[in-house]
Design a protein around this motif. Structure first.
Motif, PDB file in Angstrom:
ATOM      1  N   ARG A   1       0.555  -1.229   0.195  1.00  0.00           N
ATOM      2  CA  ARG A   1       0.308   0.150   0.260  1.00  0.00           C
ATOM      3  C   ARG A   1       0.943   1.515   0.371  1.00  0.00           C
ATOM      4  NH1 ARG A   1      -2.496  -4.413   2.005  1.00  0.00           N
ATOM      5  NH2 ARG A   1      -5.151  -4.246   1.763  1.00  0.00           N
ATOM      6  N   THR A   2       1.734   1.586  -0.220  1.00  0.00           N
ATOM      7  CA  THR A   2       3.236   2.395  -1.128  1.00  0.00           C
ATOM      8  C   THR A   2       3.050   2.688  -2.347  1.00  0.00           C
ATOM      9  OG1 THR A   2       4.779   1.175  -0.435  1.00  0.00           O
ATOM     10  CG2 THR A   2       3.994   1.691   1.463  1.00  0.00           C
ATOM     11  N   GLY A   3       2.188   2.191  -3.144  1.00  0.00           N
ATOM     12  CA  GLY A   3       3.309   2.194  -4.644  1.00  0.00           C
ATOM     13  C   GLY A   3       3.252   0.941  -5.216  1.00  0.00           C
ATOM     14  N   VAL A   4       4.331   0.255  -4.440  1.00  0.00           N
ATOM     15  CA  VAL A   4       5.000  -0.696  -5.498  1.00  0.00           C
ATOM     16  C   VAL A   4       4.221  -1.796  -5.828  1.00  0.00           C
ATOM     17  CG1 VAL A   4       6.914  -2.680  -4.667  1.00  0.00           C
ATOM     18  CG2 VAL A   4       7.097  -0.444  -2.957  1.00  0.00           C
ATOM     19  N   GLY A   5       3.463  -2.018  -5.742  1.00  0.00           N
ATOM     20  CA  GLY A   5       2.706  -3.223  -6.336  1.00  0.00           C
ATOM     21  C   GLY A   5       1.857  -2.723  -7.255  1.00  0.00           C
ATOM     22  N   ARG A   6       1.529  -1.262  -7.982  1.00  0.00           N
ATOM     23  CA  ARG A   6       1.164  -0.568  -8.827  1.00  0.00           C
ATOM     24  C   ARG A   6       2.001  -0.526  -9.404  1.00  0.00           C
ATOM     25  NH1 ARG A   6      -3.191   1.932 -10.219  1.00  0.00           N
ATOM     26  NH2 ARG A   6      -4.540   0.940  -8.524  1.00  0.00           N
ATOM     27  N   ALA A   7       3.444   0.011  -9.074  1.00  0.00           N
ATOM     28  CA  ALA A   7       4.598   0.370 -10.452  1.00  0.00           C
ATOM     29  C   ALA A   7       4.226  -1.562 -10.841  1.00  0.00           C
ATOM     30  CB  ALA A   7       6.220   1.436  -9.986  1.00  0.00           C
ATOM     31  N   LEU A   8       5.379  -1.585  -9.600  1.00  0.00           N
ATOM     32  CA  LEU A   8       5.378  -3.039 -10.645  1.00  0.00           C
ATOM     33  C   LEU A   8       4.144  -3.795 -11.690  1.00  0.00           C
ATOM     34  CD1 LEU A   8       6.330  -5.038  -7.340  1.00  0.00           C
ATOM     35  CD2 LEU A   8       8.112  -4.845  -9.903  1.00  0.00           C
TER      36      LEU A   8
END
Length: 158
Positions: free
Chosen positions: A86-93
């Motif tokens: 929930r810090t943007g890592v998954g979305r960036a990937l």
């Protein structure tokens, strides 16, 4: 938690230790979803396979493993270490995976996920739609079985 600066880089077999550590942190062993090192290395040697690592503040935060061939792609693994969820890592990937699959001329991206996995929120937000179900697909260490759902995302042409 706020979005953090995520750096992405292509990985390879030399990153197997990092991938192992991220899987150990990200995948609860009771569900039987993590791969072994030999499985990862075997897949990395195949054509069309890409490993992408996410780094935050010089610390490995997550990775994706995809395969693209003959116009189709599959997200084989996606892991985000708990402190970076929930810090943007998954979305960036996910954004990078989709873009890379388009570059590889894939017109559809598939994945499978445990039916109650929190990652479903990310996949749905990315535009994936459920297309199937596999009953009892995952087997945890205690022998319990868990259903998997299959999802697809139409990528269109580049």
């Amino acid at each position: 938690m706020a979005t953090r600066l995520v750096t992405l880089r292509q990985g390879d077999a030399r990153d197997a230790g990092t991938v192992d550590a991220l899987m150990a942190a990200a995948f609860d062993p009771r569900f039987g979803e993590a791969w072994t090192r030999s499985q990862c290395l075997g897949v990395l040697a195949m054509p069309g396979v890409r490993l992408l690592l996410a780094i935050v503040d010089d610390e490995p935060a997550g990775f994706s493993l995809t395969r693209a061939i003959a116009g189709e792609a599959e997200l084989l693994l996606l892991a985000v270490a708990p402190p970076f969820r929930r810090t943007g890592v998954g979305r960036a990937l996910m954004e990078a995976v989709v873009a890379d699959c388009r570059i590889q001329d894939a017109t559809i991206l598939h994945l499978e996920v445990r039916a109650d996995n929190d990652a479903l929120y990310l996949y749905r937000a990315t535009g994936f739609a459920k297309v199937g179900e596999r009953r009892g697909y995952y087997r945890g260490r205690d022998g319990r079985q868990y259903d998997a759902h299959t999802y697809s995302l139409a990528l269109g042409s580049t």
